[in-house]
Enzyme design. Sequence first.
Site, PDB file in Angstrom:
ATOM      1  N   LEU A 107      -2.748 -23.887 -54.507  1.00 53.95           N
ATOM      2  CA  LEU A 107      -3.149 -23.274 -55.976  1.00 53.95           C
ATOM      3  C   LEU A 107      -4.553 -22.327 -55.304  1.00 53.95           C
ATOM      4  O   LEU A 107      -5.353 -22.669 -54.301  1.00 53.95           O
ATOM      5  CB  LEU A 107      -3.967 -24.112 -56.942  1.00 53.95           C
ATOM      6  CG  LEU A 107      -2.957 -24.930 -57.682  1.00 53.95           C
ATOM      7  CD1 LEU A 107      -3.705 -25.786 -58.537  1.00 53.95           C
ATOM      8  CD2 LEU A 107      -2.088 -23.937 -58.404  1.00 53.95           C
ATOM      9  N   ASP A 108      -4.922 -21.263 -55.827  1.00 53.65           N
ATOM     10  CA  ASP A 108      -6.185 -20.596 -55.421  1.00 53.65           C
ATOM     11  C   ASP A 108      -7.361 -21.645 -55.483  1.00 53.65           C
ATOM     12  O   ASP A 108      -7.454 -22.351 -56.180  1.00 53.65           O
ATOM     13  CB  ASP A 108      -6.477 -19.439 -56.519  1.00 53.65           C
ATOM     14  CG  ASP A 108      -5.437 -18.334 -56.411  1.00 53.65           C
ATOM     15  OD1 ASP A 108      -4.589 -18.347 -55.317  1.00 53.65           O
ATOM     16  OD2 ASP A 108      -5.449 -17.280 -57.177  1.00 53.65           O
ATOM     17  N   ARG A 109      -8.267 -21.164 -54.935  1.00 46.21           N
ATOM     18  CA  ARG A 109      -9.598 -22.096 -54.634  1.00 46.21           C
ATOM     19  C   ARG A 109     -10.276 -22.408 -56.103  1.00 46.21           C
ATOM     20  O   ARG A 109     -10.693 -23.488 -56.408  1.00 46.21           O
ATOM     21  CB  ARG A 109     -10.660 -21.454 -53.603  1.00 46.21           C
ATOM     22  CG  ARG A 109     -11.837 -22.201 -53.629  1.00 46.21           C
ATOM     23  CD  ARG A 109     -12.747 -21.464 -52.685  1.00 46.21           C
ATOM     24  NE  ARG A 109     -12.549 -21.488 -51.348  1.00 46.21           N
ATOM     25  CZ  ARG A 109     -12.745 -22.220 -50.604  1.00 46.21           C
ATOM     26  NH1 ARG A 109     -13.404 -23.344 -50.914  1.00 46.21           N
ATOM     27  NH2 ARG A 109     -12.324 -22.301 -49.133  1.00 46.21           N
TER      28      ARG A 109
END
Length: 271
Positions: A107-109
Site C-alpha cells: 500500500l502507499d505510505r
Amino acid sequence: MITFIADKNGKLIKLALNSSDGLSYSALNKLLRNKDVKVNGKRVKDDVSLSVGDKVEIFYTARQTEKFSVLYNDDNVIVVDKKAGYASEAVFEELKLKGETYFIHRLDRNTAGIMIFARNKQAETELLEGFKNRSFEKYYTATVIGKPPKNEDVVTAYLIKDAVSATVRISNVKTDGAVGIKTGYKVIKREKETCVLRVRLFTGKTHQIRAHLAFLGCPIVGDGKYGDNAFNRVHGVKELQLFSDELTLRFNKNDFLYYLDGQTFTRGKGV
C-alpha cells in the site's frame, strides 16, 4: 521505561521486540536515533549485538507509534491493518522479526488499511498467484472533491510512471511505457463539496486510485501529490482520505489455502 536482561546472544532490535509486546520496530529505531536506549548503562544509537546478561533500558512509555494492528493470524497467513504514514516495507520488516514472513503486495505510505503476508513459501506462492490473476477482490473507501461522471462505473485508462518526479500520469491513449489500468467506483455518500466512493481495484499499479480519480476530476481529499492543495489547506486536511477497507480471497479446491476461500477481511474487524 522498559528494562530487560538479554537471555541469549543476538541483535538489540530483535531481542527488544521479543521482550515487549508494546514496542514497535519503527518506535525502537526512532528511540535509537534519539539515544533513548542504554546497554549496560551506556547510551547506544545503533542495532548493536547483545550478549547473554546484557542489561537493556529503553526509555519508552507509549504505544501510539505502532504502525499496524493484526486482524487475522494463523500458521500460513497474517492480515494486518496498516496505519497511514508507514511504508509497507517497514511493516514487513517488523513482522519478519516475529517469525518467517513473505511480502505479497504493498500500500502507499499514506494509505491506511488491509495488507496480507504469507508465513511460508507455499502460502506465498498461492497469494502471489491470486493477486497476479486478479482473483482476489480489493475494495477501498475514498473521500473525493466533487463528484465523478456517473454514480457507478468501471473505467479503464493507461498509466505512465515518471521516475524523476516519483509520480504517475494517466491517459486515455496508450503510449510507450504505459500500462493498462482498470478501476471501479460507486458513490455511497454525497456531501456539499465532496462525496464518498467505494472503489474496487482491478489492477494494482502505483498510485492507481489516487491518479485515476484525479484524472476523472475527483481528486482525493488530503492528497498532496495528485489532489487540490488549496482545498486541503482551507479545510485543514493533512491526511489522505483513502483506506483499503476490504479484501476477499478466492482459491480452488485443491489449493493449500482453500480453507480461506471466500474469507473477507474488513478493516477494523478481526475474524
